[in-house]
Motif scaffolding. Structure first.
Motif, PDB file in Angstrom:
ATOM      1  N   ARG A  72       0.614  -1.203   0.061  1.00  0.00           N
ATOM      2  CA  ARG A  72       0.061  -0.068  -0.051  1.00  0.00           C
ATOM      3  C   ARG A  72       1.075   1.278   0.049  1.00  0.00           C
ATOM      4  NH1 ARG A  72      -4.459   0.196   4.432  1.00  0.00           N
ATOM      5  NH2 ARG A  72      -5.468  -1.577   3.127  1.00  0.00           N
ATOM      6  N   ILE A  73       0.855   2.198  -0.867  1.00  0.00           N
ATOM      7  CA  ILE A  73       1.473   3.266  -0.896  1.00  0.00           C
ATOM      8  C   ILE A  73       1.569   4.385   0.110  1.00  0.00           C
ATOM      9  CG2 ILE A  73       1.858   5.555  -2.560  1.00  0.00           C
ATOM     10  CD1 ILE A  73       0.519   3.834  -4.848  1.00  0.00           C
ATOM     11  N   MET A  74       2.502   4.526   0.795  1.00  0.00           N
ATOM     12  CA  MET A  74       2.668   5.279   2.041  1.00  0.00           C
ATOM     13  C   MET A  74       3.580   6.422   1.856  1.00  0.00           C
ATOM     14  SD  MET A  74       2.411   2.415   5.086  1.00  0.00           S
ATOM     15  CE  MET A  74       2.748   3.713   6.377  1.00  0.00           C
ATOM     16  N   GLU A  75       3.281   7.603   1.644  1.00  0.00           N
ATOM     17  CA  GLU A  75       4.032   8.784   1.377  1.00  0.00           C
ATOM     18  C   GLU A  75       3.987   9.828   2.373  1.00  0.00           C
ATOM     19  OE1 GLU A  75       3.776  10.248  -2.396  1.00  0.00           O
ATOM     20  OE2 GLU A  75       1.545  10.711  -2.191  1.00  0.00           O
ATOM     21  N   CYS A  76       4.925  10.565   2.645  1.00  0.00           N
ATOM     22  CA  CYS A  76       4.845  11.786   3.455  1.00  0.00           C
ATOM     23  C   CYS A  76       5.121  13.210   2.401  1.00  0.00           C
ATOM     24  CB  CYS A  76       5.785  11.653   4.584  1.00  0.00           C
ATOM     25  SG  CYS A  76       5.816  13.051   5.440  1.00  0.00           S
ATOM     26  N   ILE A  77       3.997  13.807   2.432  1.00  0.00           N
ATOM     27  CA  ILE A  77       4.057  15.191   1.425  1.00  0.00           C
ATOM     28  C   ILE A  77       4.352  16.340   2.671  1.00  0.00           C
ATOM     29  CG2 ILE A  77       2.751  16.860   0.228  1.00  0.00           C
ATOM     30  CD1 ILE A  77       3.126  14.110  -1.206  1.00  0.00           C
ATOM     31  N   ASN A  78       5.514  16.887   2.218  1.00  0.00           N
ATOM     32  CA  ASN A  78       5.982  18.077   2.996  1.00  0.00           C
ATOM     33  C   ASN A  78       5.872  19.184   2.124  1.00  0.00           C
ATOM     34  OD1 ASN A  78       7.223  16.837   5.490  1.00  0.00           O
ATOM     35  ND2 ASN A  78       7.937  15.518   3.820  1.00  0.00           N
ATOM     36  N   LEU A  79       5.425  20.313   2.940  1.00  0.00           N
ATOM     37  CA  LEU A  79       5.265  21.836   2.158  1.00  0.00           C
ATOM     38  C   LEU A  79       6.728  22.694   2.766  1.00  0.00           C
ATOM     39  CD1 LEU A  79       1.537  22.506   2.441  1.00  0.00           C
ATOM     40  CD2 LEU A  79       2.935  21.363   0.711  1.00  0.00           C
ATOM     41  N   THR A  80       7.511  23.230   1.684  1.00  0.00           N
ATOM     42  CA  THR A  80       8.442  24.152   1.995  1.00  0.00           C
ATOM     43  C   THR A  80       8.223  25.627   1.684  1.00  0.00           C
ATOM     44  OG1 THR A  80       9.949  22.122   2.271  1.00  0.00           O
ATOM     45  CG2 THR A  80      10.912  24.476   2.157  1.00  0.00           C
ATOM     46  N   ILE A  81       8.111  26.300   2.747  1.00  0.00           N
ATOM     47  CA  ILE A  81       7.888  27.714   2.426  1.00  0.00           C
ATOM     48  C   ILE A  81       8.938  28.790   2.557  1.00  0.00           C
ATOM     49  CG2 ILE A  81       6.074  29.619   2.787  1.00  0.00           C
ATOM     50  CD1 ILE A  81       5.362  26.320   4.409  1.00  0.00           C
ATOM     51  N   SER A  82       9.481  29.616   1.763  1.00  0.00           N
ATOM     52  CA  SER A  82      10.364  30.474   1.955  1.00  0.00           C
ATOM     53  C   SER A  82       9.641  31.679   1.718  1.00  0.00           C
ATOM     54  CB  SER A  82      11.478  30.286   0.722  1.00  0.00           C
ATOM     55  OG  SER A  82      12.336  31.333   0.852  1.00  0.00           O
ATOM     56  N   LEU A  83      10.086  32.825   2.905  1.00  0.00           N
ATOM     57  CA  LEU A  83       9.287  34.234   3.189  1.00  0.00           C
ATOM     58  C   LEU A  83      10.517  35.007   3.354  1.00  0.00           C
ATOM     59  CD1 LEU A  83       6.774  32.738   5.535  1.00  0.00           C
ATOM     60  CD2 LEU A  83       6.042  33.307   3.376  1.00  0.00           C
ATOM     61  N   THR A  84      10.035  36.378   3.032  1.00  0.00           N
ATOM     62  CA  THR A  84      10.910  37.259   3.233  1.00  0.00           C
ATOM     63  C   THR A  84      10.046  38.598   4.046  1.00  0.00           C
ATOM     64  OG1 THR A  84      12.499  36.860   1.280  1.00  0.00           O
ATOM     65  CG2 THR A  84      12.784  39.228   2.390  1.00  0.00           C
ATOM     66  N   LYS A  85      10.636  39.043   4.945  1.00  0.00           N
ATOM     67  CA  LYS A  85       9.797  40.066   5.504  1.00  0.00           C
ATOM     68  C   LYS A  85       9.935  41.566   4.829  1.00  0.00           C
ATOM     69  CE  LYS A  85       9.729  43.008   9.726  1.00  0.00           C
ATOM     70  NZ  LYS A  85      10.139  43.375  11.055  1.00  0.00           N
ATOM     71  N   LYS A  86       8.797  41.976   4.612  1.00  0.00           N
ATOM     72  CA  LYS A  86       8.638  43.043   3.591  1.00  0.00           C
ATOM     73  C   LYS A  86       9.514  44.324   4.073  1.00  0.00           C
ATOM     74  CE  LYS A  86       4.134  41.980   1.480  1.00  0.00           C
ATOM     75  NZ  LYS A  86       2.662  42.212   1.519  1.00  0.00           N
ATOM     76  N   ILE A  87       9.648  45.125   3.322  1.00  0.00           N
ATOM     77  CA  ILE A  87      10.510  46.131   3.762  1.00  0.00           C
ATOM     78  C   ILE A  87       9.566  47.370   3.722  1.00  0.00           C
ATOM     79  CG2 ILE A  87      12.393  47.926   3.722  1.00  0.00           C
ATOM     80  CD1 ILE A  87      13.945  45.655   2.336  1.00  0.00           C
ATOM     81  N   SER A  88       9.135  48.057   4.855  1.00  0.00           N
ATOM     82  CA  SER A  88       8.016  48.963   4.747  1.00  0.00           C
ATOM     83  C   SER A  88       8.759  50.359   4.695  1.00  0.00           C
ATOM     84  CB  SER A  88       7.191  48.858   6.077  1.00  0.00           C
ATOM     85  OG  SER A  88       8.160  49.128   7.360  1.00  0.00           O
TER      86      SER A  88
END
Length: 370
Positions: free
Chosen positions: A354-370
């Motif tokens: 039975r297919i067993m997989e782990c999905i991961n989300l990777t998010i790259s963020l930069t703080k906005k310069i106000s």
């Protein structure tokens, strides 16, 4: 007080976190790119990095080592002679095994100095106990945040899921209201996380976050079947045999949410403090049989698998992260029997391919310069 199994025992997180280590390895390049961009734009004389949900064991310092080496490579290319000072903050909840982390630091710094050589600057480590769903650092004091395999844990079990009978998470038989309650708690927690980190980051500072996710928009088809429904099945067999009280089992739910890319992006946009640079899904095959390709999913996937099945035990991985929660609710007496049953159920699934997989989300963020 969520925490993993400490120490170096047979069911400790330190000895059963190969999956999490593989996730860090897969996403190192994204963290490298984010930190490189920050360094090239600001050329700081010191740099502050915070790892949120650091846990304990060899994974704890893996990413820190990688990032420091990358910065030193950049400095060599720029022919910078004065050593850079590093301040490293390691954060987790109060129950984390910080003693094991601190004990490993002298050897870690010795090995890192040998690998880098030259004028490698001073490296100051600090343990920061506390929830990352609240403020942890002074305003505008951190240059770069990293978190891996942590943000899918919620600050609390959602309110209003008393009707989730027979499940310990969002299952195929869970009422729609249970999924909605989990999502509402995720929205609240992730929004607070972003708000706090925005206040603590310097302008232009960055974050790279990796958490368990899903590619389906239906939360009951999240892959949580393998993570939590199999454990729930083991618990239900003990309820059926009268070993565990049914009412006790029905009142237990995991404070955990597996979001979709759209749900993550929506919270980033709504909070408004960050530029979303990347949002990628990666797939780790847990039973070494099938690799999902990019064409099979609407969300781009980075594919990988755990290379050697002989020294990896997925059931022990789940035990190492969930046992303290279960002990708090059920007591220690049933733990051995529960995880023997869970291990047999997992083995049965893998034996049937039975297919067993782990999905991961990777998010790259930069703080906005106000």
């Amino acid at each position: 007080m969520l925490h993993v199994n400490g120490g170096m025992g047979n069911t400790s997180y330190a000895n059963n976190s190969r999956l999490q280590r593989e996730i860090i390895s897969m996403t190192c390049s994204i963290a490298k790119e984010a930190l490189t961009n920050f360094y090239n734009q600001h050329i700081p004389t010191s740099i502050t990095i915070a790892d949120l949900g650091c846990s304990s064991g060899q994974n704890t310092l893996m990413l820190v080592s990688y990032l420091i080496k990358q910065v030193e490579e950049i400095r060599q290319k720029l022919h910078q002679r004065l050593p850079l000072e590093y301040q490293i903050f390691l954060n987790d909840l109060h129950g984390n095994d910080f003693n094991a982390v601190f004990t490993s630091l002298p050897r870690f710094l010795e090995d890192l100095g040998t690998q880098i050589g030259g004028d490698f600057g001073p490296c100051f480590f600090n343990g920061v106990p506390g929830s990352f769903y609240a403020r942890l650092f002074p305003t505008k004091s951190v240059h770069f945040f990293h978190s891996s395999s942590s943000l899918h844990w919620l600050s609390r079990v959602p309110v209003g899921i008393e009707n989730n009978k027979g499940n310990i998470y969002i299952g195929s038989t869970s009422p729609k209201s249970v999924g909605e309650a989990y999502y509402k708690q995720f929205q609240k927690d992730f929004s607070m996380f972003l708000k706090c980190r925005a206040e603590e980051l310097v302008m232009g500072g960055g974050m790279v976050l990796t958490l368990v996710g899903r590619t389906s928009e239906d939360p009951s088809k999240s892959g949580g079947y393998y993570i939590w429904e199999l454990l729930g099945l083991a618990l239900n067999t003990m309820v059926a045999e009268g070993i565990v009280e049914e009412k006790k089992a029905d009142s237990f739910n995991i404070p955990y949410y597996i979001p979709s890319p759209k749900e993550v992006e929506a919270e980033v946009v709504k909070e408004g403090s960050f530029i979303l640079n990347q949002l990628k899904a990666s797939s780790i095959n847990l039973n070494h049989t099938v690799h999902k390709t990019e064409e099979e999913s609407s969300t781009p996937l980075i594919n990988n698998s755990l290379a050697d099945a002989t020294d990896y035990d997925f059931a022990k991985c789940i035990q190492s992260v969930s046992e303290p929660l279960l002990i708090r609710h059920f007591g220690e007496a049933i733990m051995d029997e529960l995880f023997i049953r869970h291990r047999n159920i997992v083995a049965g699934c893998m034996a049937k391919h039975r297919i067993m997989e782990c999905i991961n989300l990777t998010i790259s963020l930069t703080k906005k310069i106000s």
